[in-house]
Scaffold this motif. Structure first.
Motif, PDB file in Angstrom:
ATOM      1  N   VAL A  84       0.951  -0.995  -0.102  1.00 30.72           N
ATOM      2  CA  VAL A  84       0.016   0.285  -0.239  1.00 30.72           C
ATOM      3  C   VAL A  84       0.898   0.830  -0.170  1.00 30.72           C
ATOM      4  O   VAL A  84       1.613   1.224   0.936  1.00 30.72           O
ATOM      5  CB  VAL A  84      -0.925  -0.039   1.399  1.00 30.72           C
ATOM      6  CG1 VAL A  84      -1.354   1.563   0.982  1.00 30.72           C
ATOM      7  CG2 VAL A  84      -1.783  -0.924   0.574  1.00 30.72           C
ATOM      8  N   LEU A  85       0.642   2.068  -1.259  1.00 23.23           N
ATOM      9  CA  LEU A  85       1.918   3.631  -0.469  1.00 23.23           C
ATOM     10  C   LEU A  85       0.165   4.714  -0.078  1.00 23.23           C
ATOM     11  O   LEU A  85      -0.351   5.032  -0.489  1.00 23.23           O
ATOM     12  CB  LEU A  85       1.893   3.609  -2.500  1.00 23.23           C
ATOM     13  CG  LEU A  85       2.153   2.047  -3.005  1.00 23.23           C
ATOM     14  CD1 LEU A  85       3.039   2.910  -5.011  1.00 23.23           C
ATOM     15  CD2 LEU A  85       3.602   2.534  -2.856  1.00 23.23           C
ATOM     16  N   LEU A  98      -3.550   4.515  -1.222  1.00 19.92           N
ATOM     17  CA  LEU A  98      -4.589   6.553  -1.693  1.00 19.92           C
ATOM     18  C   LEU A  98      -4.155   7.350  -0.751  1.00 19.92           C
ATOM     19  O   LEU A  98      -2.597   7.629  -0.510  1.00 19.92           O
ATOM     20  CB  LEU A  98      -5.741   5.746   0.230  1.00 19.92           C
ATOM     21  CG  LEU A  98      -4.647   5.838   1.323  1.00 19.92           C
ATOM     22  CD1 LEU A  98      -5.495   5.635   2.776  1.00 19.92           C
ATOM     23  CD2 LEU A  98      -3.328   4.602   1.122  1.00 19.92           C
ATOM     24  N   GLY A  99      -5.114   8.460  -0.992  1.00 20.95           N
ATOM     25  CA  GLY A  99      -4.305   9.903  -1.573  1.00 20.95           C
ATOM     26  C   GLY A  99      -4.383  11.203  -2.139  1.00 20.95           C
ATOM     27  O   GLY A  99      -5.996  11.047  -2.515  1.00 20.95           O
ATOM     28  N   LEU A 128     -12.255   2.659   2.886  1.00 17.28           N
ATOM     29  CA  LEU A 128     -12.463   2.524   1.734  1.00 17.28           C
ATOM     30  C   LEU A 128     -11.692   1.424   0.789  1.00 17.28           C
ATOM     31  O   LEU A 128     -11.991   0.797   0.512  1.00 17.28           O
ATOM     32  CB  LEU A 128     -12.694   3.511   1.449  1.00 17.28           C
ATOM     33  CG  LEU A 128     -14.017   4.317   1.566  1.00 17.28           C
ATOM     34  CD1 LEU A 128     -13.963   5.359   0.954  1.00 17.28           C
ATOM     35  CD2 LEU A 128     -15.066   3.850   1.259  1.00 17.28           C
ATOM     36  N   LEU A 129     -10.006   1.675   1.484  1.00 20.83           N
ATOM     37  CA  LEU A 129      -8.949   1.236   1.082  1.00 20.83           C
ATOM     38  C   LEU A 129      -9.281  -0.308   1.389  1.00 20.83           C
ATOM     39  O   LEU A 129      -8.976  -1.715   0.502  1.00 20.83           O
ATOM     40  CB  LEU A 129      -8.127   1.995   1.292  1.00 20.83           C
ATOM     41  CG  LEU A 129      -6.598   0.496   0.989  1.00 20.83           C
ATOM     42  CD1 LEU A 129      -6.842   1.429  -0.709  1.00 20.83           C
ATOM     43  CD2 LEU A 129      -4.960   0.799   2.080  1.00 20.83           C
ATOM     44  N   SER A 130      -8.875  -0.135   3.124  1.00 18.92           N
ATOM     45  CA  SER A 130      -9.801  -1.878   3.175  1.00 18.92           C
ATOM     46  C   SER A 130     -10.268  -3.171   2.590  1.00 18.92           C
ATOM     47  O   SER A 130     -10.289  -3.814   2.459  1.00 18.92           O
ATOM     48  CB  SER A 130      -9.728  -2.119   4.290  1.00 18.92           C
ATOM     49  OG  SER A 130     -11.489  -1.254   5.365  1.00 18.92           O
ATOM     50  N   LYS A 131     -12.219  -2.436   1.939  1.00 17.33           N
ATOM     51  CA  LYS A 131     -12.745  -2.981   1.504  1.00 17.33           C
ATOM     52  C   LYS A 131     -12.589  -3.099   0.145  1.00 17.33           C
ATOM     53  O   LYS A 131     -12.683  -3.985  -0.378  1.00 17.33           O
ATOM     54  CB  LYS A 131     -13.646  -1.990   1.755  1.00 17.33           C
ATOM     55  CG  LYS A 131     -14.821  -1.578   3.098  1.00 17.33           C
ATOM     56  CD  LYS A 131     -15.412  -0.769   3.047  1.00 17.33           C
ATOM     57  CE  LYS A 131     -16.187  -1.058   3.536  1.00 17.33           C
ATOM     58  NZ  LYS A 131     -17.982   0.052   4.289  1.00 17.33           N
ATOM     59  N   ALA A 132     -11.663  -2.229  -0.762  1.00 21.59           N
ATOM     60  CA  ALA A 132     -10.916  -2.618  -1.769  1.00 21.59           C
ATOM     61  C   ALA A 132     -10.290  -3.839  -2.010  1.00 21.59           C
ATOM     62  O   ALA A 132      -9.928  -4.647  -2.657  1.00 21.59           O
ATOM     63  CB  ALA A 132     -10.389  -1.052  -2.188  1.00 21.59           C
ATOM     64  N   ILE A 133      -9.062  -3.790  -0.683  1.00 18.73           N
ATOM     65  CA  ILE A 133      -8.639  -5.371  -0.409  1.00 18.73           C
ATOM     66  C   ILE A 133      -8.807  -6.327  -0.540  1.00 18.73           C
ATOM     67  O   ILE A 133      -8.420  -7.890  -0.704  1.00 18.73           O
ATOM     68  CB  ILE A 133      -7.999  -4.369   0.376  1.00 18.73           C
ATOM     69  CG1 ILE A 133      -6.730  -3.376   0.504  1.00 18.73           C
ATOM     70  CG2 ILE A 133      -6.410  -5.457   0.814  1.00 18.73           C
ATOM     71  CD1 ILE A 133      -4.771  -3.117   1.238  1.00 18.73           C
TER      72      ILE A 133
END
Length: 394
Positions: A227-228, A357-358, A374-379
């Motif tokens: 994750v960047l 994310l950013g 939201l990122l965790s849901k994407a992953i």
């Protein structure tokens, strides 16, 4: 596949101290220990994954440690401008996501005992001209009609309640808040359970099959996902970000402590300038990037004499009782401005195990915790976020 996109890093051959056996394994390798990286780690903590977080410096070495500590709803634009651009439905969805950000911080972190000087007294958006006053009134009326908690404030009320001069009125956004950003991020990262590696500057990311290898000058990390969380520094990590997230400098000064007079944080000049009083009485003010817009870019966090003088002049004009107050702190920080003013969450094109994310465009604390969710849901679930999915830029 080389995830760095052929970019030139700043670690020389001579500085690379890694040895063949210096390999750390994890499920998820997060690059960046600001609000984005800490939040991503927090939201992944219950998934049974081993998570590590790397940073070239320490926690909050970038914008997360150099911002003003506002937690605001919405985006960089007044709501009416956003509505004209994307329609009322999408603009309201965007607003509600950012409102969810502060709700989640309050409910899951502050109410659970995280000490971070959190307060939720709203923020004022103040008009210095009749043109801005008209736009603010239209925005206020629109938001009231949509059920958003806002209140119109007349000139006399601004002068009385804020002890401020030369403002013609404004809006009080009642759901907004403020925080000590470093205490917040430290608390999030500590509660995530992730292992933190400070002073690890990434100079190579390679994705091969199901494995991502991240190299710093001190160790090699191998994992399944990367994750960047590098925001304004993202173009240093991958060339895809060069025309997506632009590093943009912000300037802030902080006075010595004075008697309390500001009830809540404030914006002015179409949210370009901002100020608040801290719990110990100090007054923080930032903005005026528009004075040197062409040079306030890049990743060098250099204070600007021109802007700092303008900040002091603004302070003395609108708050005459602060004339003669000493300035105790001056600094600059690097924000990540996205190409369309909206945050972005997704995976690098062609590299579905390198996420990012950013691009918060000066609203990192107002978006970062929600972005981590939201990122965790994407992953974990493959769910793409509405409006701010990076697929809009592919």
């Amino acid at each position: 596949m080389d995830a760095t996109g052929g970019d030139v890093m700043s670690i020389s051959f001579w500085q690379d101290d890694t040895q063949p056996g210096d390999v750390v394994t994890a499920d998820v390798i997060i690059v960046g220990a600001g609000i984005s990286g800490a939040s991503a780690a927090w939201w992944l903590k219950d998934a049974g994954l081993k998570v590590v977080v790397l940073d070239k410096g320490d926690i909050c070495a970038g914008a997360s440690g150099k911002n003003a500590g506002f937690i605001t709803c919405g985006s960089v634009e007044h709501f009416n401008r956003q509505m004209e651009r994307m329609g009322v439905e999408d603009a309201l969805t965007l607003w509600k996501m950012s409102q969810d950000n502060i709700d989640l911080i309050e409910e899951l972190l502050v109410e659970d005992g995280l000490e971070c000087d959190f307060a939720r007294k709203g923020t004022y958006s103040l008009a210095g001209t009749e043109r801005e006053l008209v736009e603010l009134k239209e925005t206020c009326d629109t938001l009231v009609g949509l059920g958003v908690k806002v209140e119109w404030v007349e000139r006399e009320q601004v002068a009385r309640d804020l002890r401020a001069e030369h403002f013609t009125g404004g809006v009080l956004y009642q759901d907004d808040g403020e925080v000590h950003p470093v205490k917040l991020v430290r608390g999030i990262l500590e509660r995530s359970g992730a292992r933190f590696f400070p002073n690890h500057e990434v100079h190579d990311i390679t994705s091969t099959g199901d494995t991502v290898t991240v190299k710093t000058q001190r160790a090699t990390f191998e994992g399944t996902l990367c994750v960047l969380a590098t925001n304004g520094y993202s173009h240093h990590v991958h060339s895809w970000f060069r025309d997506k997230i632009y590093p943009t400098r912000g300037q802030i000064i902080v006075t010595e402590p004075v008697a309390p007079f500001l009830p809540a944080p404030c914006y002015a000049n179409f949210v370009l300038d901002y100020f608040r009083q801290l719990p110990d009485g100090r007054v923080l003010i930032g903005g005026f990037r528009q004075l040197e817009k062409e040079t306030e870019v890049g990743t060098a966090d250099e204070p600007s004499l021109v802007i700092h003088e303008a900040l002091e002049t603004f302070l003395h004009k609108h708050f005459p009782h602060l004339r003669g107050v000493k300035i105790d702190y001056r600094w600059a920080g690097i924000m990540g401005f996205s190409v369309d003013g909206l945050p972005m969450i997704g995976a690098l094109p062609g590299q579905q195990n390198v996420f990012f994310l950013g691009g918060y465009t000066a609203h990192g604390i107002g978006w970062g915790f929600k972005a981590g969710q939201l990122l965790s849901k994407a992953i974990l679930e493959g769910e793409q976020p509405p409006i701010i999915s990076a697929r809009r830029l592919h």
